[in-house]
Structures are given as structure tokens and as C-alpha cells.
Design a protein around this motif. Sequence first.
Motif, short mmCIF file in Angstrom:
data_model
loop_
_atom_site.label_atom_id
_atom_site.label_comp_id
_atom_site.label_asym_id
_atom_site.label_seq_id
_atom_site.Cartn_x
_atom_site.Cartn_y
_atom_site.Cartn_z
N VAL A 1 0.95 -0.95 -0.15
CA VAL A 1 0.02 0.00 -0.07
C VAL A 1 1.03 1.25 0.01
O VAL A 1 1.82 1.49 0.78
CB VAL A 1 -0.80 0.01 1.35
CG1 VAL A 1 -1.72 1.15 1.07
CG2 VAL A 1 -1.69 -1.25 1.44
N THR A 2 0.73 2.30 -0.91
CA THR A 2 1.54 3.25 -1.04
C THR A 2 0.67 4.64 -1.06
O THR A 2 -0.42 4.67 -1.93
CB THR A 2 2.46 3.40 -2.27
OG1 THR A 2 2.67 1.90 -2.48
CG2 THR A 2 3.30 4.40 -2.40
N PRO A 3 0.77 5.53 -0.16
CA PRO A 3 0.05 6.71 -0.27
C PRO A 3 0.64 7.59 -1.38
O PRO A 3 1.67 7.63 -1.67
CB PRO A 3 0.32 7.46 1.20
CG PRO A 3 1.25 6.45 1.74
CD PRO A 3 1.94 5.60 1.08
N ARG A 4 -0.38 8.48 -1.85
CA ARG A 4 0.03 9.41 -2.94
C ARG A 4 -0.58 10.50 -2.73
O ARG A 4 -1.77 10.76 -2.65
CB ARG A 4 -0.48 8.48 -4.13
CG ARG A 4 -0.45 9.51 -5.57
CD ARG A 4 0.57 9.83 -6.15
NE ARG A 4 1.32 8.59 -6.61
CZ ARG A 4 2.64 8.87 -7.18
NH1 ARG A 4 2.90 9.94 -7.40
NH2 ARG A 4 3.29 7.64 -7.83
N LEU A 5 0.24 11.61 -2.84
CA LEU A 5 -0.30 13.22 -2.84
C LEU A 5 -0.88 13.48 -4.17
O LEU A 5 -0.28 13.14 -5.03
CB LEU A 5 1.00 14.10 -2.65
CG LEU A 5 0.83 15.34 -1.99
CD1 LEU A 5 0.19 15.33 -0.38
CD2 LEU A 5 1.90 16.18 -2.14
N GLY B 1 -0.91 12.19 1.18
CA GLY B 1 -1.69 12.02 0.32
C GLY B 1 -3.00 11.38 0.53
O GLY B 1 -3.13 10.49 1.26
N TRP B 2 -3.97 11.72 -0.36
CA TRP B 2 -5.45 11.33 -0.27
C TRP B 2 -5.80 9.84 -0.73
O TRP B 2 -6.76 9.18 -0.61
CB TRP B 2 -6.33 12.43 -1.07
CG TRP B 2 -7.70 12.14 -1.12
CD1 TRP B 2 -8.49 12.35 -2.38
CD2 TRP B 2 -8.78 11.95 -0.09
NE1 TRP B 2 -9.97 12.14 -2.03
CE2 TRP B 2 -10.02 11.91 -0.47
CE3 TRP B 2 -8.50 11.60 1.33
CZ2 TRP B 2 -11.20 11.39 0.20
CZ3 TRP B 2 -9.83 11.48 2.05
CH2 TRP B 2 -10.90 11.42 1.41
N PHE B 3 -4.71 9.52 -1.65
CA PHE B 3 -4.89 8.31 -2.48
C PHE B 3 -4.17 7.14 -1.75
O PHE B 3 -2.93 7.17 -1.48
CB PHE B 3 -4.56 8.21 -3.89
CG PHE B 3 -5.78 9.15 -4.85
CD1 PHE B 3 -6.77 9.57 -4.30
CD2 PHE B 3 -5.30 9.22 -6.13
CE1 PHE B 3 -7.81 10.32 -5.21
CE2 PHE B 3 -6.04 9.95 -6.83
CZ PHE B 3 -7.25 10.38 -6.35
N LEU B 4 -4.70 5.89 -1.28
CA LEU B 4 -3.86 5.02 -1.04
C LEU B 4 -3.82 3.98 -2.27
O LEU B 4 -4.91 3.45 -2.52
CB LEU B 4 -4.45 4.11 0.26
CG LEU B 4 -4.01 4.99 1.43
CD1 LEU B 4 -4.93 4.10 2.61
CD2 LEU B 4 -2.76 5.22 1.84
#
Length: 255
Positions: free
Chosen positions: A216-220, A246-249
Amino acid sequence: MTLKEEVRRFWDKVPCGTRDVRLTEGSPEYFSAIEQDRDAKEPFIADFARFSEQRGKRVLEVGFGAGTDFVRFARAGAVLTGIDLTEHGARLVRARLAHEGLSADIHVGDAENLPFADGTFDLVYSWGVIHHTEDTPRAAREIARVVKPGGRVCVMVYHRHSLVALQCWILNALLRGRPWRTLSDVIFHHIESLGTQAYSLAEAKNLFSSLSSVAVTPRLTPYDVRITRNKYLPVWLRRFIPNRMGWFLVIEGIK
Ligand SMILES: C[S@@+](CC[C@H](N)C(=O)[O-])C[C@H]1O[C@@H](n2cnc3c(N)ncnc32)[C@H](O)[C@@H]1O
């Protein structure tokens, strides 16, 4: 009205990514405007979805919306199936494919009850969808069920510990004199369709714990650095904000 019906009505009224497009619905210009907007705001999707590697692969997209990613799988030559809760989305996607002389198997249905046999697909892709359904763990189990052993799962869900979530809390809890409201509560009531959920990294990983590996990687995103509806922090300033806010995982798993 059930929560599922609310969610269906919300997305049926204005399919994802079409709100700001003021062109004739279903025209080639309309689809190209949606696509340009997607590329400007979420350019990292291509690396994640790996469209160009899907030629001849059996791909399922869960929650195709207006079909911007879906059409890219079709262009790449995937043996493509899609499912979405809304008739409106399905109509748009059929028109979009027809414009380009492409074809796919389109279903209107529910991510929580996928009408496919176990182990059918090489890739199951779902971008920003299963956090909108009431029983997200069930949708995740369905995704894991229909992917083949050794197949790939690519899913994006919203991140609770993010700048978007914090902005939502400031606007709807703090500034309204109700600071006791939780992040989950404001997201549930104020972000997109009623009932939206957002996850911590560990919770997102846990949704797909039945797979043999999950990352799982968070992404701004631009939504994290938005000042007004169409204005964003300058790029040089964004560099100082870590991706983990960031809002997306983005979740990538192998069965
Ligand atoms: C934020 S939009 C994302 C659409 C598309 N993936 C994209 O990135 O543009 C959410 C989509 O999920 C669909 N959706 C919500 N709940 C669903 C469910 N239980 N089963 C299937 N689709 C669902 C909605 O109809 C909507 O098209």
C-alpha cells in the motif's frame, strides 16, 4: 432510500470526472476533455495501471465511471470486462468504446456481488470505487475472489490521514464549532456520495490480507494541495509535502 441507492443516484446524476465538462455529453470532444482533465490531475495512474502491458490479458475494471481508464485498457488490447453501479456510466462507456471502434463486456451491477466465477481475471483494477460501497471489505473479498491465482489486484481507496481529510474536518467540524466530529464522520457525510469511507495504511492492507502479497502506497494528489476549486499550491511548495499525507492509497496485490 438505502445507502446503496443513494450512492447509485449520486453517481448516476453526475458520473465521475464529468462535472466540469461543458460540452455535449457523449461527443468525442466531451470524452477528450474528460481524458485531459484526468491526465492533468492524476498522471500517475498510467504507471500504476500499466495499460500497455495488458494486451490479451483478461482485465476487469470494478467501477469504471465515465470510462477514462477503461477505454485505455481497451485501446491496449485487453480482453476487457467492466462493472459499475450506474446505467449512466455504462451508457457513456458504450458510447466511448463505439466512437473508437472498441468493444468490451459491460455490466451494471454491484462490486459486493460480482457476477463472475472464481479466478477469472489476470488483473482486477478499481480506482476510487470500493470506499463508496457500504460493505467495502465484502467488495475487496469479491475482487480477490475473481482474480486468478498469480493474478494482480490494483485498487485505490481514500486515505484517512491525509490533507484532504484534514481540510474536510476543518471546514465541517472545526469551523462549524463541532471539533469532536471524527475524520471518518466528516468524510462519510461530506465527501462525494453519502457513506464515503477512508482508511489508514494498515486498514487498507488488511482489506486484501487474503492475497499472497499486498503493498500500500500513499500518493499526494492535487486535491491535497488545493487552495480554491481550481487553484493549487505552487509546484515548488508541493515538493515539501510528503506523499504519506496524500489522499490516495494505491494498493497492489498478487493472489
Ligand atoms: C469516484 S467514481 C470513480 C470512477 C472511475 N473509477 C474513475 O476513476 O473515474 C466512483 C464510481 O464507483 C461506482 N460505484 C460505487 N459503488 C459501487 C458498487 N457497489 N459497485 C459498483 N460500482 C460502484 C460509482 O457508480 C462510480 O462510477
